[in-house]
Structure formats: C-alpha cells, structure tokens
Motif scaffolding. Structure first.
Motif, PDB file in Angstrom:
ATOM      1  N   SER A   9     -68.368  47.296  22.368  1.00  0.00           N
ATOM      2  CA  SER A   9     -69.352  47.199  21.296  1.00  0.00           C
ATOM      3  C   SER A   9     -70.623  46.507  21.768  1.00  0.00           C
ATOM      4  CB  SER A   9     -68.746  46.437  20.113  1.00  0.00           C
ATOM      5  OG  SER A   9     -69.686  46.282  19.096  1.00  0.00           O
ATOM      6  N   TYR A  13     -74.226  48.490  21.718  1.00  0.00           N
ATOM      7  CA  TYR A  13     -75.278  48.080  20.789  1.00  0.00           C
ATOM      8  C   TYR A  13     -76.274  47.092  21.370  1.00  0.00           C
ATOM      9  CZ  TYR A  13     -72.684  50.708  17.395  1.00  0.00           C
ATOM     10  OH  TYR A  13     -72.063  51.732  16.730  1.00  0.00           O
ATOM     11  N   ASN A  14     -76.204  46.850  22.660  1.00  0.00           N
ATOM     12  CA  ASN A  14     -77.187  45.997  23.326  1.00  0.00           C
ATOM     13  C   ASN A  14     -78.464  46.815  23.514  1.00  0.00           C
ATOM     14  OD1 ASN A  14     -78.396  43.911  24.684  1.00  0.00           O
ATOM     15  ND2 ASN A  14     -77.399  44.348  26.620  1.00  0.00           N
ATOM     16  N   GLN A  17     -80.860  50.563  18.759  1.00  0.00           N
ATOM     17  CA  GLN A  17     -79.716  51.234  18.153  1.00  0.00           C
ATOM     18  C   GLN A  17     -79.786  52.746  18.381  1.00  0.00           C
ATOM     19  OE1 GLN A  17     -77.186  49.388  16.488  1.00  0.00           O
ATOM     20  NE2 GLN A  17     -78.333  47.878  17.642  1.00  0.00           N
ATOM     21  N   ARG A  19     -79.910  56.537  17.578  1.00  0.00           N
ATOM     22  CA  ARG A  19     -80.505  57.176  16.406  1.00  0.00           C
ATOM     23  C   ARG A  19     -79.668  58.322  15.863  1.00  0.00           C
ATOM     24  NH1 ARG A  19     -86.203  57.942  19.217  1.00  0.00           N
ATOM     25  NH2 ARG A  19     -84.695  58.628  20.750  1.00  0.00           N
ATOM     26  N   LEU A  24     -75.264  57.977  20.456  1.00  0.00           N
ATOM     27  CA  LEU A  24     -74.110  57.076  20.387  1.00  0.00           C
ATOM     28  C   LEU A  24     -73.046  57.480  21.400  1.00  0.00           C
ATOM     29  CD1 LEU A  24     -72.578  54.741  19.082  1.00  0.00           C
ATOM     30  CD2 LEU A  24     -71.773  56.358  17.354  1.00  0.00           C
ATOM     31  N   ARG A  27     -74.173  56.487  24.827  1.00  0.00           N
ATOM     32  CA  ARG A  27     -74.068  55.041  25.004  1.00  0.00           C
ATOM     33  C   ARG A  27     -72.632  54.613  25.260  1.00  0.00           C
ATOM     34  NH1 ARG A  27     -77.557  52.037  22.018  1.00  0.00           N
ATOM     35  NH2 ARG A  27     -79.475  51.539  23.016  1.00  0.00           N
TER      36      ARG A  27
END
Length: 67
Positions: A9, A13-14, A17, A19, A24, A27
C-alpha cells in the motif's frame, strides 16, 4: 500478512494518486517488483520471526502481544 499489505500500500500510494484502474494496476505491478527486489530483506526478517510470534500467541492466549 498485514506487514506485506502495508509495504504494498505504501509503495502504491506514495506520490500522486492513480487516476484510473490501469494506472492502479501498473502501480501495483511496479510495487510488487520493487518489494521483490528491495524489500526482500524485510520479508525474510518477517518470515524468520514467525515461529517466535506464534509462540507468543500460544503463550498469551488472547492477551495483547507486544513484539
């Protein structure tokens, strides 16, 4: 397991964020690779500490455990 999710996590989320779903997913894939490469020592330490943690749980039987 919570420690691994926390590492994932934090890596995902570093920074800005994601979009959308694609960002996601990218990432998460990058975070998993990074954890595999750089987080390996931390993961080994967590794995090696499991017998001790399990022994504490069995010994305490329901009380809060401090690591």
């Amino acid at each position: 397991m919570e420690n691994v999710w926390s590492m994932l996590s934090e890596a995902v989320y570093n920074g800005p964020q994601p979009r959308n779903r694609l960002e996601l997913e990218q990432r998460v894939e990058e975070a998993v690779l990074d954890i595999n490469l750089q987080g390996c020592q931390k993961l080994k330490k967590l794995c090696y500490s499991m017998p001790h943690r399990i022994a504490l749980v069995l010994k305490k039987s329901g009380n809060k455990i401090t690591y």
